[in-house]
Design a protein around this motif. Structure first.
Motif: not given
Ligand SMILES: Nc1ncnc2c1ncn2[C@@H]1O[C@H](COP(=O)(O)OP(=O)(O)OP(=O)(O)O)[C@@H](O)[C@H]1O
Ligand SMILES: [Mg+2]
Length: 362
Positions: A43, A158-159
């Motif tokens: 991240t 991000d995910e």
């Protein structure tokens, strides 16, 4: 669209170094997946590219221009977060149009752009609804549409599928791939799900403890892991890793009461080493036979995991255990005598101390 260069990037939070000399070039139109365990720095790396986080030192270039000192809003990069983060009081249409309003696009062009991206993401019929009336998958489609609508230089995710259930993740995965093919945007996608990484990526970047471990196409990373971390992190079930000794032409797993014959060339890179060795073999590299067979050693089955399309069978030889991948029902139960061989072409030798792969399987 854009090429992104990350050069010698270091990031500290106080005394904690979270990115350690990160170097990476992401080609224009490429889909790169950052994969790694929790806390690895994924991240942070993504936020640094977007400008949501500063870097302590090093450079970030977009199309050859240094941007590490620029604000996020001056980098023209879109970001999709794990949580949907939509405006609840706005309709889907207004949510998607929001970034276009911010740049004062006129209403006609805005409507056209919103419709186009909504159609690609198959949410056109929801445009007049509020986010609360949508399923989780559709909410994330709206978030992706909002990120893509102004055709950013790059799309960072991000995910984005992290909170969705397994079935929806699989479906969305395919859609994200389709979207990427349609739009060709330079994309960086963070996940700790290696199946997602394998299926989406042009190249996978594996980060561990702030250190880049390997960059490569999915099959390259799977077939030629550069070190033990990558070997064990990529692939499910996990690669067998056993301490071994080389005895002439044979390889003995620590604790095993029998050894495997390897051809000379398979041992060339490790014959002269003084290092403690570990052998890595994926379950498909552990071959089983029902009958005594030339080159196979006798083992006993200890555990069977039926997975529908195939089984994972644990076999014991002395105190050593190997997991083998077999056709469904190949072994009927535990405590059965079978014969095993390691496929030398799919075996890796690692230096236990450094973790480095001494001989990639060819
Ligand atoms: N703002 C911050 N202040 C201090 N430490 C931070 C901050 N953000 C992240 N960290 C630390 O930096 C390290 C890397 O975090 P990061 O969120 O980049 O990892 P990650 O790979 O994305 O992990 P996850 O898979 O859990 O999302 C962790 O040790 C984390 O606690
Ligand atoms: Mg993270």
């Amino acid at each position: 669209m854009a090429q992104i260069d990350i050069q010698n990037v270091q990031k500290f939070f106080g005394h904690l170094q979270v990115l350690k000399n990160l170097n990476l070039t992401i080609a224009d139109g490429e889909f790169v997946v950052m994969l790694g365990q929790s806390g690895g720095g994924k991240t942070t790396a993504l936020r640094a590219i977007a400008g949501l986080e500063s870097v302590t030192s090093g450079k970030i270039l977009i199309n050859g221009t240094e941007v590490q000192h620029r604000k996020a809003s001056d980098r023209d990069i879109a970001f999709v977060f794990q949580s949907f983060s939509l405006y609840p009081h706005m309709t889907v249409r207004e949510n998607i149009a929001f970034p276009l309003r911010a740049v004062r696009m006129n209403a006609t062009d805005r409507d056209k752009a919103v419709k186009e991206v909504a159609e690609i993401l198959q949410i056109a019929e929801h445009l007049d609804r509020k986010p609360s009336a949508l399923s989780g998958g559709d909410m994330q489609r709206v978030a992706i549409a909002r990120a893509l609508v102004r055709r950013p230089q790059a799309l960072l995710m991000d995910e984005p599928l992290g909170v969705l259930d397994a079935k929806l993740r699989e479906q969305m995965r395919a859609e994200i791939k389709r979207l990427h093919i349609a739009r060709g945007s330079t994309s960086v996608y963070v996940t700790h799900d290696q199946i997602e990484a394998m299926s989406l990526a042009d190249r996978i970047v594996i980060l561990h403890d702030g250190v880049l471990q390997q960059v490569g196409a999915p099959d390259e990373v799977y077939l030629h892991p550069t070190n033990l971390f990558v070997a064990k992190f990529v692939g499910s079930p996990v690669m067998n890793v056993n301490g071994v000794r080389i005895e002439g032409q044979r390889v003995r797993l620590n604790g095993a009461d029998a050894s495997f014959s390897f051809p000379d060339e398979a041992l060339a890179s490790v014959r002269s080493t003084q290092a403690d060795l570990a052998l890595g073999a994926r379950p498909e590299a552990v071959l089983l036979e029902h009958q005594q067979t030339e080159g196979f050693v006798e083992v006993v089955t200890t555990n069977i995991e039926p997975l529908g399309s195939h089984d994972i069978v644990d076999v014991r030889l002395g105190d050593a255990v190997l997991r083998a991948r077999t056709p469904s029902g190949f072994v009927s139960g535990e405590g059965q005598r079978v014969w095993a061989r390691l496929d030398p072409a799919q075996a890796h030798f690692f230096d236990t101390a450094s973790g480095l792969n001494l001989r990639g399987a060819n």
